[in-house]
Motif scaffolding. Structure first.
Motif, PDB file in Angstrom:
ATOM      1  N   LEU A   4       0.749  -1.231  -0.080  1.00 19.83           N
ATOM      2  CA  LEU A   4      -0.021  -0.051   0.058  1.00 19.83           C
ATOM      3  C   LEU A   4       0.908   1.110   0.149  1.00 19.83           C
ATOM      4  O   LEU A   4       1.707   1.251   0.883  1.00 19.83           O
ATOM      5  CB  LEU A   4      -1.032   0.116   1.159  1.00 19.83           C
ATOM      6  N   VAL A   5       0.617   2.146  -0.869  1.00 22.84           N
ATOM      7  CA  VAL A   5       1.599   3.333  -1.260  1.00 22.84           C
ATOM      8  C   VAL A   5       0.794   4.413  -0.891  1.00 22.84           C
ATOM      9  O   VAL A   5      -0.308   4.699  -1.968  1.00 22.84           O
ATOM     10  CB  VAL A   5       2.307   3.245  -2.479  1.00 22.84           C
ATOM     11  N   GLU A   6       0.994   5.247   0.071  1.00 22.07           N
ATOM     12  CA  GLU A   6       0.355   6.540   0.101  1.00 22.07           C
ATOM     13  C   GLU A   6       0.870   7.747  -0.452  1.00 22.07           C
ATOM     14  O   GLU A   6       2.228   7.784  -0.306  1.00 22.07           O
ATOM     15  CB  GLU A   6       0.066   6.761   1.807  1.00 22.07           C
ATOM     16  N   SER A   7       0.027   8.822  -0.418  1.00 20.34           N
ATOM     17  CA  SER A   7       0.877  10.153  -0.970  1.00 20.34           C
ATOM     18  C   SER A   7      -0.150  11.169  -0.575  1.00 20.34           C
ATOM     19  O   SER A   7      -1.460  11.076  -0.337  1.00 20.34           O
ATOM     20  CB  SER A   7       0.876  10.238  -2.542  1.00 20.34           C
ATOM     21  N   GLY A   8       0.388  12.469  -0.552  1.00 20.84           N
ATOM     22  CA  GLY A   8      -0.696  13.549  -0.294  1.00 20.84           C
ATOM     23  C   GLY A   8      -0.702  14.253   1.088  1.00 20.84           C
ATOM     24  O   GLY A   8      -1.351  15.363   1.164  1.00 20.84           O
ATOM     25  N   GLY A   9       0.460  13.876   1.882  1.00 14.34           N
ATOM     26  CA  GLY A   9       0.170  14.603   3.197  1.00 14.34           C
ATOM     27  C   GLY A   9       1.161  15.648   2.921  1.00 14.34           C
ATOM     28  O   GLY A   9       1.610  15.961   1.892  1.00 14.34           O
ATOM     29  N   GLY A  10       1.309  16.596   4.276  1.00 13.09           N
ATOM     30  CA  GLY A  10       1.996  17.898   4.258  1.00 13.09           C
ATOM     31  C   GLY A  10       1.441  18.836   4.943  1.00 13.09           C
ATOM     32  O   GLY A  10       0.675  18.359   6.049  1.00 13.09           O
ATOM     33  N   LEU A  11       2.064  19.945   4.749  1.00 13.63           N
ATOM     34  CA  LEU A  11       1.754  20.961   5.678  1.00 13.63           C
ATOM     35  C   LEU A  11       0.489  21.902   5.291  1.00 13.63           C
ATOM     36  O   LEU A  11       0.704  22.409   4.154  1.00 13.63           O
ATOM     37  CB  LEU A  11       2.838  21.693   6.269  1.00 13.63           C
ATOM     38  N   VAL A  12      -0.377  22.201   6.199  1.00 15.10           N
ATOM     39  CA  VAL A  12      -1.599  23.094   5.510  1.00 15.10           C
ATOM     40  C   VAL A  12      -1.901  24.086   6.745  1.00 15.10           C
ATOM     41  O   VAL A  12      -1.907  23.617   8.068  1.00 15.10           O
ATOM     42  CB  VAL A  12      -2.678  22.087   5.242  1.00 15.10           C
ATOM     43  N   CYS A  22      -4.168   6.271  -1.762  1.00 13.45           N
ATOM     44  CA  CYS A  22      -3.502   5.327  -1.541  1.00 13.45           C
ATOM     45  C   CYS A  22      -3.906   4.023  -2.505  1.00 13.45           C
ATOM     46  O   CYS A  22      -4.574   4.065  -2.710  1.00 13.45           O
ATOM     47  CB  CYS A  22      -3.931   4.588   0.026  1.00 13.45           C
ATOM     48  N   ALA A  23      -2.518   3.624  -3.003  1.00 14.12           N
ATOM     49  CA  ALA A  23      -2.871   2.459  -4.079  1.00 14.12           C
ATOM     50  C   ALA A  23      -2.389   0.949  -3.573  1.00 14.12           C
ATOM     51  O   ALA A  23      -1.227   1.263  -3.269  1.00 14.12           O
ATOM     52  CB  ALA A  23      -2.309   2.967  -5.213  1.00 14.12           C
ATOM     53  N   ALA A  24      -3.011   0.372  -3.781  1.00 17.41           N
ATOM     54  CA  ALA A  24      -2.689  -1.203  -3.527  1.00 17.41           C
ATOM     55  C   ALA A  24      -2.126  -1.780  -4.782  1.00 17.41           C
ATOM     56  O   ALA A  24      -2.846  -1.727  -5.823  1.00 17.41           O
ATOM     57  CB  ALA A  24      -3.648  -1.784  -2.696  1.00 17.41           C
ATOM     58  N   SER A  25      -1.048  -2.458  -4.474  1.00 15.47           N
ATOM     59  CA  SER A  25      -0.569  -3.371  -5.853  1.00 15.47           C
ATOM     60  C   SER A  25       0.126  -4.732  -5.347  1.00 15.47           C
ATOM     61  O   SER A  25       0.307  -4.862  -4.207  1.00 15.47           O
ATOM     62  CB  SER A  25       0.782  -2.393  -6.474  1.00 15.47           C
ATOM     63  N   GLY A  26       0.188  -5.624  -6.288  1.00 19.30           N
ATOM     64  CA  GLY A  26       0.647  -7.048  -5.934  1.00 19.30           C
ATOM     65  C   GLY A  26      -0.307  -7.933  -6.268  1.00 19.30           C
ATOM     66  O   GLY A  26      -1.050  -7.903  -7.134  1.00 19.30           O
ATOM     67  N   SER A  27      -0.216  -9.173  -5.521  1.00 17.14           N
ATOM     68  CA  SER A  27      -1.132 -10.245  -5.905  1.00 17.14           C
ATOM     69  C   SER A  27      -2.315 -10.052  -5.336  1.00 17.14           C
ATOM     70  O   SER A  27      -2.567 -11.095  -4.235  1.00 17.14           O
ATOM     71  CB  SER A  27      -0.275 -11.507  -5.654  1.00 17.14           C
ATOM     72  N   ILE A  28      -3.112  -9.239  -6.039  1.00 11.52           N
ATOM     73  CA  ILE A  28      -4.503  -8.986  -5.042  1.00 11.52           C
ATOM     74  C   ILE A  28      -5.510  -9.730  -6.037  1.00 11.52           C
ATOM     75  O   ILE A  28      -5.466  -9.676  -7.295  1.00 11.52           O
ATOM     76  CB  ILE A  28      -4.740  -7.551  -5.324  1.00 11.52           C
ATOM     77  N   PHE A  29      -6.478 -10.260  -5.242  1.00 10.96           N
ATOM     78  CA  PHE A  29      -7.701 -11.049  -5.860  1.00 10.96           C
ATOM     79  C   PHE A  29      -8.801 -10.037  -5.828  1.00 10.96           C
ATOM     80  O   PHE A  29      -9.532  -9.868  -6.718  1.00 10.96           O
ATOM     81  CB  PHE A  29      -7.965 -12.305  -5.390  1.00 10.96           C
ATOM     82  N   CYS A  95      -3.146   4.452   5.658  1.00  9.63           N
ATOM     83  CA  CYS A  95      -4.157   3.405   5.025  1.00  9.63           C
ATOM     84  C   CYS A  95      -4.068   2.158   5.188  1.00  9.63           C
ATOM     85  O   CYS A  95      -3.033   1.578   5.568  1.00  9.63           O
ATOM     86  CB  CYS A  95      -3.548   3.579   3.092  1.00  9.63           C
ATOM     87  N   ASN A  96      -5.239   1.545   5.191  1.00  7.56           N
ATOM     88  CA  ASN A  96      -5.326   0.119   5.738  1.00  7.56           C
ATOM     89  C   ASN A  96      -6.254  -0.497   4.626  1.00  7.56           C
ATOM     90  O   ASN A  96      -7.279   0.051   4.208  1.00  7.56           O
ATOM     91  CB  ASN A  96      -6.036   0.358   7.004  1.00  7.56           C
ATOM     92  N   ALA A  97      -5.983  -1.793   4.466  1.00  6.87           N
ATOM     93  CA  ALA A  97      -6.910  -2.418   3.555  1.00  6.87           C
ATOM     94  C   ALA A  97      -7.159  -4.025   3.662  1.00  6.87           C
ATOM     95  O   ALA A  97      -6.074  -4.369   4.253  1.00  6.87           O
ATOM     96  CB  ALA A  97      -6.381  -2.289   1.897  1.00  6.87           C
ATOM     97  N   ASN A  98      -8.335  -4.624   3.952  1.00  8.62           N
ATOM     98  CA  ASN A  98      -8.479  -6.028   3.819  1.00  8.62           C
ATOM     99  C   ASN A  98      -8.422  -6.777   2.484  1.00  8.62           C
ATOM    100  O   ASN A  98      -9.317  -6.235   1.824  1.00  8.62           O
ATOM    101  CB  ASN A  98      -9.678  -6.189   4.774  1.00  8.62           C
ATOM    102  N   ILE A  99      -7.375  -7.559   2.387  1.00  6.33           N
ATOM    103  CA  ILE A  99      -7.141  -7.793   0.858  1.00  6.33           C
ATOM    104  C   ILE A  99      -7.225  -9.637   1.101  1.00  6.33           C
ATOM    105  O   ILE A  99      -6.715 -10.318   1.760  1.00  6.33           O
ATOM    106  CB  ILE A  99      -5.897  -7.382   0.445  1.00  6.33           C
ATOM    107  N   PHE A 100      -7.790  -9.837  -0.121  1.00  6.70           N
ATOM    108  CA  PHE A 100      -7.822 -11.473  -0.563  1.00  6.70           C
ATOM    109  C   PHE A 100      -6.555 -11.614  -1.625  1.00  6.70           C
ATOM    110  O   PHE A 100      -6.885 -10.999  -2.669  1.00  6.70           O
ATOM    111  CB  PHE A 100      -9.179 -12.021  -1.241  1.00  6.70           C
ATOM    112  N   VAL A 101      -5.704 -12.003  -1.120  1.00  9.03           N
ATOM    113  CA  VAL A 101      -4.370 -12.432  -2.044  1.00  9.03           C
ATOM    114  C   VAL A 101      -4.544 -13.474  -2.745  1.00  9.03           C
ATOM    115  O   VAL A 101      -5.301 -14.462  -2.271  1.00  9.03           O
ATOM    116  CB  VAL A 101      -3.234 -12.563  -1.151  1.00  9.03           C
ATOM    117  N   TRP A 111      -1.013  -2.475   5.785  1.00 10.66           N
ATOM    118  CA  TRP A 111      -0.841  -1.016   6.188  1.00 10.66           C
ATOM    119  C   TRP A 111      -0.016  -0.197   5.375  1.00 10.66           C
ATOM    120  O   TRP A 111       1.009  -1.011   4.674  1.00 10.66           O
ATOM    121  CB  TRP A 111      -0.413  -1.014   7.595  1.00 10.66           C
ATOM    122  N   GLY A 112      -0.315   0.835   5.049  1.00 10.48           N
ATOM    123  CA  GLY A 112       0.762   1.568   4.305  1.00 10.48           C
ATOM    124  C   GLY A 112       1.735   2.048   5.319  1.00 10.48           C
ATOM    125  O   GLY A 112       1.685   2.004   6.381  1.00 10.48           O
TER     126      GLY A 112
END
Length: 121
Positions: A4-12, A22-29, A95-101, A111-112
């Protein structure tokens, strides 16, 4: 396997907006529930918002009306639009995701790495 790769944080500044991705990648079913958690210094990690595959959402009371969670199932991605940010929203957001691999019958939680959000003038 799965990342899981997150982006977009910062100072505001207070009252400002940020969008986390957050984008998930890999052997995802398939991906079941996706969500965002945050952890401020000295505090426990807490749920900010979650979203099911069909789009049902759940929010912490502290962010209702200000944050919006959404997802793109085709991209295995989840987003968090944060408006009217307050200093108390300052935290590391995960970021959090429940994944069927692929090849597995069990649901695994991933978790990211976390992205810092700082709300300060």
């Amino acid at each position: 396997q799965v990342q899981l790769v997150e982006s977009g944080g910062g100072l505001v500044q207070p009252g400002g907006s940020l969008r986390l991705s957050c984008a998930a990648s890999g052997s995802i079913f398939s991906i079941n529930v996706m969500g965002w958690y945050r952890q401020a210094p000295g505090k426990q990690r807490e749920l900010v918002a979650s979203i099911t595959r069909s789009g049902s959402t759940n929010y912490a009371d502290s962010v209702k009306g200000r944050f919006t969670i959404s997802r793109d199932n085709a991209k295995n991605a989840v987003y968090l639009q944060m408006n009217s940010l307050k200093p108390e929203d300052t935290a590391v957001y995960y970021c959090n995701a429940n994944i069927f691999v692929m090849g597995s019958i069990s649901l695994t939680t991933y978790w990211g790495q976390g992205t810092q959000v700082t709300v300060s003038s």
